[in-house]
Design a protein around this motif. Structure first.
Motif, short mmCIF file in Angstrom:
data_model
loop_
_atom_site.label_atom_id
_atom_site.label_comp_id
_atom_site.label_asym_id
_atom_site.label_seq_id
_atom_site.Cartn_x
_atom_site.Cartn_y
_atom_site.Cartn_z
N LYS A 209 -61.22 16.68 62.52
CA LYS A 209 -62.62 16.61 62.11
C LYS A 209 -63.44 17.71 62.78
O LYS A 209 -64.31 18.32 62.17
N TYR A 210 -63.18 17.96 64.05
CA TYR A 210 -63.99 18.90 64.83
C TYR A 210 -63.26 20.21 65.11
O TYR A 210 -63.63 20.93 66.05
N ALA A 211 -62.28 20.56 64.31
CA ALA A 211 -61.45 21.75 64.55
C ALA A 211 -62.29 23.02 64.70
O ALA A 211 -62.05 23.83 65.61
N GLU A 212 -63.28 23.19 63.85
CA GLU A 212 -64.10 24.40 63.89
C GLU A 212 -64.87 24.50 65.20
O GLU A 212 -64.92 25.56 65.82
N CYS A 213 -65.46 23.40 65.64
CA CYS A 213 -66.20 23.39 66.91
C CYS A 213 -65.28 23.66 68.09
O CYS A 213 -65.62 24.44 68.98
N VAL A 214 -64.13 22.99 68.09
CA VAL A 214 -63.16 23.16 69.19
C VAL A 214 -62.72 24.61 69.27
O VAL A 214 -62.63 25.19 70.36
N LEU A 215 -62.48 25.24 68.12
CA LEU A 215 -62.08 26.64 68.08
C LEU A 215 -63.17 27.54 68.65
O LEU A 215 -62.89 28.45 69.44
N THR A 216 -64.41 27.24 68.30
CA THR A 216 -65.54 28.02 68.83
C THR A 216 -65.62 27.91 70.34
O THR A 216 -65.76 28.91 71.04
N PHE A 217 -65.49 26.68 70.86
CA PHE A 217 -65.54 26.49 72.31
C PHE A 217 -64.37 27.17 72.99
O PHE A 217 -64.51 27.76 74.06
N ALA A 218 -63.19 27.12 72.38
CA ALA A 218 -62.00 27.76 72.96
C ALA A 218 -62.19 29.28 73.00
O ALA A 218 -61.83 29.93 73.98
N CYS A 219 -62.75 29.84 71.93
CA CYS A 219 -62.97 31.30 71.89
C CYS A 219 -64.00 31.73 72.92
O CYS A 219 -63.94 32.84 73.44
N ASP A 220 -64.96 30.87 73.21
CA ASP A 220 -65.98 31.15 74.23
C ASP A 220 -65.46 30.88 75.63
O ASP A 220 -66.18 31.09 76.60
N GLU A 221 -64.23 30.36 75.72
CA GLU A 221 -63.63 29.97 76.99
C GLU A 221 -64.51 28.98 77.75
O GLU A 221 -64.65 29.04 78.97
N SER A 222 -65.12 28.05 77.00
CA SER A 222 -65.93 27.03 77.64
C SER A 222 -65.40 25.65 77.27
O SER A 222 -64.91 25.43 76.18
N GLY A 223 -65.50 24.75 78.21
CA GLY A 223 -65.13 23.37 77.93
C GLY A 223 -66.22 22.74 77.09
O GLY A 223 -67.32 23.27 76.94
N PHE A 224 -65.91 21.59 76.54
CA PHE A 224 -66.93 20.90 75.75
C PHE A 224 -66.99 19.44 76.15
O PHE A 224 -66.06 18.88 76.71
N GLY A 225 -68.11 18.85 75.84
CA GLY A 225 -68.31 17.43 76.03
C GLY A 225 -68.81 16.83 74.73
O GLY A 225 -69.10 17.56 73.77
N VAL A 226 -68.89 15.54 74.70
CA VAL A 226 -69.39 14.82 73.53
C VAL A 226 -70.50 13.90 74.01
O VAL A 226 -70.29 13.09 74.92
N TYR A 227 -71.67 14.05 73.42
CA TYR A 227 -72.78 13.18 73.79
C TYR A 227 -72.41 11.74 73.44
O TYR A 227 -72.07 11.44 72.30
N GLU A 228 -72.47 10.86 74.43
CA GLU A 228 -72.06 9.47 74.24
C GLU A 228 -72.91 8.77 73.19
O GLU A 228 -72.40 8.00 72.39
N LYS A 229 -74.20 9.04 73.16
CA LYS A 229 -75.10 8.33 72.24
C LYS A 229 -75.04 8.86 70.81
O LYS A 229 -75.21 8.08 69.88
N THR A 230 -74.80 10.14 70.63
CA THR A 230 -74.86 10.70 69.27
C THR A 230 -73.50 11.10 68.72
O THR A 230 -73.35 11.26 67.51
N GLY A 231 -72.52 11.32 69.60
CA GLY A 231 -71.21 11.76 69.15
C GLY A 231 -71.15 13.24 68.86
O GLY A 231 -70.13 13.75 68.39
N GLU A 232 -72.21 13.98 69.15
CA GLU A 232 -72.24 15.43 68.90
C GLU A 232 -71.56 16.16 70.06
O GLU A 232 -71.67 15.77 71.21
N MET A 233 -70.89 17.26 69.69
CA MET A 233 -70.21 18.09 70.69
C MET A 233 -71.15 19.15 71.22
O MET A 233 -72.03 19.63 70.52
N GLU A 234 -70.92 19.52 72.50
CA GLU A 234 -71.75 20.56 73.14
C GLU A 234 -70.93 21.20 74.25
O GLU A 234 -70.01 20.58 74.79
N ARG A 235 -71.24 22.43 74.58
CA ARG A 235 -70.61 23.08 75.71
C ARG A 235 -70.95 22.31 76.98
O ARG A 235 -72.06 21.85 77.15
#
Length: 152
Positions: free
Chosen positions: A6-32
């Motif tokens: 589902k989140y492949a595109e976001c994960v790829l973006t974060f991987a290319c930026d060499e940054s880890g990501f988190g998921v907001y517990e309340k909204t389910g949105e991904m963020e660096r």
């Protein structure tokens, strides 16, 4: 579908930026990770590391976040303050309760001195409220859902 699909595109973006990501517990949105506070993250406070929690989350099944229609949300505003729960019986009928009901063979029942209140005369959907639910829905939890014009 898994979260990694589902989140492949976001994960790829974060991987290319060499940054880890988190998921907001309340909204389910991904963020660096660098852009969010740890206490807001779904992976915060787990027994395992963020890396391990993130991996488990990516491998788990994607669960669509429930939303509520404007019509259903408006109905909740008209309920009295003492109405706390909503359920759906096996036959599809919606019912509201003051005290927490429990599931019987084909319906829900409250042990309080109240009688259940059927909503069959109202044009309501509440598709997130299902007979298969293990627990009744709290009205307050439904009020916190994202509001949409209509259910898809």
């Amino acid at each position: 579908m898994k979260n990694k699909e589902k989140y492949a595109e976001c994960v790829l973006t974060f991987a290319c930026d060499e940054s880890g990501f988190g998921v907001y517990e309340k909204t389910g949105e991904m963020e660096r990770c660098m852009e969010m506070h740890c206490t807001e993250c779904l992976f915060y406070g787990k027994k395992e590391t963020c890396h391990t929690s993130r991996r488990k989350w990516l491998e788990s099944e994607y669960i669509e976040k429930p939303v509520i229609s404007k019509r259903d949300r408006a109905f909740l505003e008209y309920l009295g303050t003492g109405i706390n729960y909503i359920t759906r019986d096996m036959d599809g009928g919606l019912f509201i309760y003051i005290s927490k009901p429990h599931k019987l063979i084909d319906c829900w029942e409250s042990s309080g001195c109240e009688s259940d209140k059927s909503l069959k005369f109202f044009k309501l959907d509440f598709p997130m409220v299902k007979w298969s639910d293990d627990e009744p829905w709290l009205i307050e939890d439904l009020k916190q859902l994202e509001v949409v014009d209509n259910y898809e």
